[in-house]
Structure formats: structure tokens, C-alpha cells
Design a protein around this motif. Structure first.
Motif, PDB file in Angstrom:
ATOM      1  N   ASN A   1       0.818  -1.216   0.000  1.00 18.78           N
ATOM      2  CA  ASN A   1       0.000   0.000   0.000  1.00 18.78           C
ATOM      3  C   ASN A   1       0.852   1.266   0.000  1.00 18.78           C
ATOM      4  O   ASN A   1       0.383   2.323  -0.409  1.00 18.78           O
ATOM      5  CB  ASN A   1      -0.982  -0.013   1.172  1.00 18.78           C
ATOM      6  N   ALA A   2       2.095   1.166   0.427  1.00 16.67           N
ATOM      7  CA  ALA A   2       2.989   2.327   0.396  1.00 16.67           C
ATOM      8  C   ALA A   2       3.289   2.751  -1.043  1.00 16.67           C
ATOM      9  O   ALA A   2       3.705   3.889  -1.284  1.00 16.67           O
ATOM     10  CB  ALA A   2       4.282   2.031   1.147  1.00 16.67           C
ATOM     11  N   ASN A   3       3.056   1.851  -1.996  1.00 16.27           N
ATOM     12  CA  ASN A   3       3.261   2.194  -3.401  1.00 16.27           C
ATOM     13  C   ASN A   3       2.302   3.282  -3.880  1.00 16.27           C
ATOM     14  O   ASN A   3       2.537   3.900  -4.907  1.00 16.27           O
ATOM     15  CB  ASN A   3       3.109   0.952  -4.287  1.00 16.27           C
ATOM     16  N   LYS A   4       1.213   3.521  -3.152  1.00 17.39           N
ATOM     17  CA  LYS A   4       0.246   4.557  -3.528  1.00 17.39           C
ATOM     18  C   LYS A   4       0.718   5.962  -3.141  1.00 17.39           C
ATOM     19  O   LYS A   4       0.127   6.943  -3.569  1.00 17.39           O
ATOM     20  CB  LYS A   4      -1.105   4.299  -2.838  1.00 17.39           C
ATOM     21  N   ILE A   5       1.758   6.042  -2.366  1.00 19.88           N
ATOM     22  CA  ILE A   5       2.232   7.341  -1.884  1.00 19.88           C
ATOM     23  C   ILE A   5       2.967   8.058  -3.016  1.00 19.88           C
ATOM     24  O   ILE A   5       3.914   7.514  -3.580  1.00 19.88           O
ATOM     25  CB  ILE A   5       3.160   7.172  -0.659  1.00 19.88           C
ATOM     26  N   PRO A   6       2.535   9.270  -3.360  1.00 19.76           N
ATOM     27  CA  PRO A   6       3.226   9.996  -4.432  1.00 19.76           C
ATOM     28  C   PRO A   6       4.659  10.330  -4.034  1.00 19.76           C
ATOM     29  O   PRO A   6       4.926  10.687  -2.892  1.00 19.76           O
ATOM     30  CB  PRO A   6       2.416  11.284  -4.593  1.00 19.76           C
ATOM     31  N   SER A   7       5.555  10.196  -5.002  1.00 20.39           N
ATOM     32  CA  SER A   7       6.960  10.488  -4.724  1.00 20.39           C
ATOM     33  C   SER A   7       7.360  11.889  -5.155  1.00 20.39           C
ATOM     34  O   SER A   7       8.451  12.353  -4.832  1.00 20.39           O
ATOM     35  CB  SER A   7       7.857   9.462  -5.424  1.00 20.39           C
ATOM     36  N   ASN A   8       6.477  12.567  -5.889  1.00 19.98           N
ATOM     37  CA  ASN A   8       6.806  13.892  -6.394  1.00 19.98           C
ATOM     38  C   ASN A   8       5.530  14.722  -6.491  1.00 19.98           C
ATOM     39  O   ASN A   8       4.722  14.517  -7.394  1.00 19.98           O
ATOM     40  CB  ASN A   8       7.474  13.747  -7.770  1.00 19.98           C
ATOM     41  N   PHE A   9       5.360  15.646  -5.570  1.00 21.59           N
ATOM     42  CA  PHE A   9       4.146  16.457  -5.538  1.00 21.59           C
ATOM     43  C   PHE A   9       4.072  17.408  -6.728  1.00 21.59           C
ATOM     44  O   PHE A   9       2.989  17.690  -7.230  1.00 21.59           O
ATOM     45  CB  PHE A   9       4.035  17.223  -4.219  1.00 21.59           C
ATOM     46  N   GLU A  10       5.223  17.907  -7.181  1.00 25.38           N
ATOM     47  CA  GLU A  10       5.222  18.816  -8.339  1.00 25.38           C
ATOM     48  C   GLU A  10       4.593  18.125  -9.546  1.00 25.38           C
ATOM     49  O   GLU A  10       3.794  18.726 -10.265  1.00 25.38           O
ATOM     50  CB  GLU A  10       6.647  19.260  -8.680  1.00 25.38           C
ATOM     51  N   ARG A  11       4.954  16.864  -9.760  1.00 24.30           N
ATOM     52  CA  ARG A  11       4.430  16.117 -10.904  1.00 24.30           C
ATOM     53  C   ARG A  11       2.910  15.928 -10.781  1.00 24.30           C
ATOM     54  O   ARG A  11       2.175  16.058 -11.757  1.00 24.30           O
ATOM     55  CB  ARG A  11       5.126  14.759 -11.031  1.00 24.30           C
ATOM     56  N   VAL A  12       2.443  15.631  -9.576  1.00 17.95           N
ATOM     57  CA  VAL A  12       1.005  15.447  -9.346  1.00 17.95           C
ATOM     58  C   VAL A  12       0.241  16.696  -9.766  1.00 17.95           C
ATOM     59  O   VAL A  12      -0.761  16.615 -10.496  1.00 17.95           O
ATOM     60  CB  VAL A  12       0.719  15.113  -7.857  1.00 17.95           C
ATOM     61  N   PHE A  13       0.721  17.861  -9.345  1.00 23.06           N
ATOM     62  CA  PHE A  13      -0.008  19.090  -9.642  1.00 23.06           C
ATOM     63  C   PHE A  13       0.173  19.548 -11.084  1.00 23.06           C
ATOM     64  O   PHE A  13      -0.711  20.203 -11.637  1.00 23.06           O
ATOM     65  CB  PHE A  13       0.320  20.170  -8.613  1.00 23.06           C
ATOM     66  N   LYS A  14       1.264  19.195 -11.723  1.00 19.52           N
ATOM     67  CA  LYS A  14       1.398  19.473 -13.157  1.00 19.52           C
ATOM     68  C   LYS A  14       0.358  18.673 -13.930  1.00 19.52           C
ATOM     69  O   LYS A  14      -0.234  19.169 -14.891  1.00 19.52           O
ATOM     70  CB  LYS A  14       2.811  19.144 -13.640  1.00 19.52           C
ATOM     71  N   GLU A  15       0.143  17.420 -13.508  1.00 16.43           N
ATOM     72  CA  GLU A  15      -0.877  16.598 -14.169  1.00 16.43           C
ATOM     73  C   GLU A  15      -2.269  17.197 -13.964  1.00 16.43           C
ATOM     74  O   GLU A  15      -3.069  17.239 -14.902  1.00 16.43           O
ATOM     75  CB  GLU A  15      -0.830  15.163 -13.642  1.00 16.43           C
ATOM     76  N   PHE A  16      -2.564  17.676 -12.760  1.00 17.57           N
ATOM     77  CA  PHE A  16      -3.854  18.320 -12.516  1.00 17.57           C
ATOM     78  C   PHE A  16      -4.025  19.541 -13.406  1.00 17.57           C
ATOM     79  O   PHE A  16      -5.095  19.752 -13.990  1.00 17.57           O
ATOM     80  CB  PHE A  16      -4.018  18.730 -11.044  1.00 17.57           C
ATOM     81  N   ARG A  17      -2.989  20.367 -13.492  1.00 21.35           N
ATOM     82  CA  ARG A  17      -3.077  21.572 -14.322  1.00 21.35           C
ATOM     83  C   ARG A  17      -3.291  21.206 -15.788  1.00 21.35           C
ATOM     84  O   ARG A  17      -4.068  21.850 -16.496  1.00 21.35           O
ATOM     85  CB  ARG A  17      -1.812  22.420 -14.178  1.00 21.35           C
ATOM     86  N   GLN A  18      -2.601  20.161 -16.232  1.00 24.39           N
ATOM     87  CA  GLN A  18      -2.739  19.731 -17.619  1.00 24.39           C
ATOM     88  C   GLN A  18      -4.175  19.250 -17.886  1.00 24.39           C
ATOM     89  O   GLN A  18      -4.773  19.611 -18.897  1.00 24.39           O
ATOM     90  CB  GLN A  18      -1.744  18.620 -17.933  1.00 24.39           C
ATOM     91  N   HIS A  19      -4.742  18.482 -16.985  1.00 27.19           N
ATOM     92  CA  HIS A  19      -6.131  18.022 -17.149  1.00 27.19           C
ATOM     93  C   HIS A  19      -7.101  19.194 -17.154  1.00 27.19           C
ATOM     94  O   HIS A  19      -8.047  19.220 -17.942  1.00 27.19           O
ATOM     95  CB  HIS A  19      -6.516  17.026 -16.047  1.00 27.19           C
ATOM     96  N   LYS A  20      -6.851  20.165 -16.275  1.00 28.69           N
ATOM     97  CA  LYS A  20      -7.736  21.341 -16.233  1.00 28.69           C
ATOM     98  C   LYS A  20      -7.643  22.107 -17.552  1.00 28.69           C
ATOM     99  O   LYS A  20      -8.665  22.501 -18.117  1.00 28.69           O
ATOM    100  CB  LYS A  20      -7.384  22.241 -15.052  1.00 28.69           C
TER     101      LYS A  20
END
Length: 180
Positions: free
Chosen positions: A35-54
Motif C-alpha cells: 500500500n505504500a506504493n500509492k504514496i506519491p513520490s513527487n508532488f510537483e508532478r502530481v499538480f502538473k498533471e492536474f493543471r494539464q487536465h484542467k
């Protein structure tokens, strides 16, 4: 009367012995390590993906009936996707019945999952709101980088501590796993 007392005693002893059965090393490893595999390793990447989807108009959530998708804000998607991501994992870890050998792993796992849960429920919401408010990419990247450089470092330390306990435990107990 003696038979009833004897049966009650057997049921009581059986119930107690079932409670005393420790979870297997495989179960401990799966509950915490996988379950630790679900932990994001890079928050910048997560939010870049959100911005791209938006920007692409693909930031969506399932409708209430689950049959289609509807447009959503970043805050709504973060609430949906992350608000309860680790709640069930934390509950499962707390419900483990570890051996004495596994107790430090359980403690480290709880600390790790509670910390990442806090980040996703508080810090993720702040940055998601920035995206919805149309803040500049630079401001959002700076906030995500700051999160990586502060809480992300602590999160990495907690995850390393847990893995430094879990992997030798798995090796000593014959748990098969692969590192990527």
C-alpha cells in the motif's frame, strides 16, 4: 451444569487463542509495503498533471449514478481522489495483530500513512484551490516544490524508516517481493 461450564470454557479459550494469532509476515508486508506504493513520490508532478487536465478540459469526476463523467474543479477531484486514500490503509494497519518482531514496522507504517494522509487532506487542498483560482504556473510550481522540499523530505524519511524495517523482516520471514 458441568458440561455447559466446560463448553463455555472451550469457547472462551478458542476465542482467546484466535485473538492471539498473529498476522503472517506476508499479510503484514502486503498491508503496509504494497500500500505504500500509492504514496506519491513527487508532488510537483502530481499538480502538473492536474493543471494539464484542467487546461485540456479533462478534469472530471464520475456522476452520482457512476454511469458517466462530469466536469469538476481541482478541489473536487482532490477531495474525491485523495481525501480517503489512506484512511482504510490506516485502519487495516491498526487492526493488524503483529508479532513482537513486527511491532516497530506497524508503528512506522502508521506514522507514515497518517503523515501522508494529513498532507493529502490539507496541503493538497491548498494547491488545488490555487489551480482553481487560476494562479500562475510559477506560483503553483513554487507551492508544490515547497511541499516537496519540506513535508516531502519528511515523508521520504518516514517511508525509508518503514522500508528499512519492513524489508529485513520480509527477508527473515521468507516473504517474496521484487524491488523496482
Amino acid at each position: 451444569m458441568k458440561i455447559r461450564s466446560f463448553l463455555f470454557l472451550i469457547v472462551l479459550i478458542t476465542g482467546i487463542s484466535c485473538k492471539l494469532t498473529n498476522d503472517s509476515p506476508d499479510h503484514v508486508f502486503n498491508t503496509i509495503g504494497l500500500n505504500a506504493n500509492k504514496i506519491p513520490s513527487n508532488f510537483e508532478r502530481v499538480f502538473k498533471e492536474f493543471r494539464q487536465h484542467k487546461a485540456n478540459g479533462t478534469l472530471q469526476l464520475p456522476t452520482e449514478d457512476g454511469k458517466s463523467m462530469k466536469k469538476a474543479t481541482c478541489v473536487e477531484v482532490v477531495k474525491f481522489a485523495y481525501a480517503n486514500t489512506f484512511k482504510e490503509d490506516i485502519r487495516r494497519i491498526k487492526n493488524l495483530n503483529p508479532t513482537e518482531e513486527a511491532e516497530p514496522i506497524i508503528k512506522a507504517g502508521i506514522e507514515l500513512f497518517e503523515y501522508v494522509d494529513e498532507i493529502q487532506n490539507k496541503d493538497f487542498m491548498v494547491i488545488a484551490k490555487m489551480i482553481d483560482e487560476g494562479k500562475s504556473d510559477e506560483e503553483i510550481d513554487a507551492a508544490a516544490k515547497q511541499l516537496d522540499d519540506t513535508k516531502g523530505i519528511i515523508l521520504d524519511e518516514k517511508q525509508s524508516k518503514m522500508m528499512d524495517l519492513l524489508l529485513p523482516y520480509a527477508d527473515a520471514n521468507g516473504v517474496e517481493y521484487r524491488k523496482f
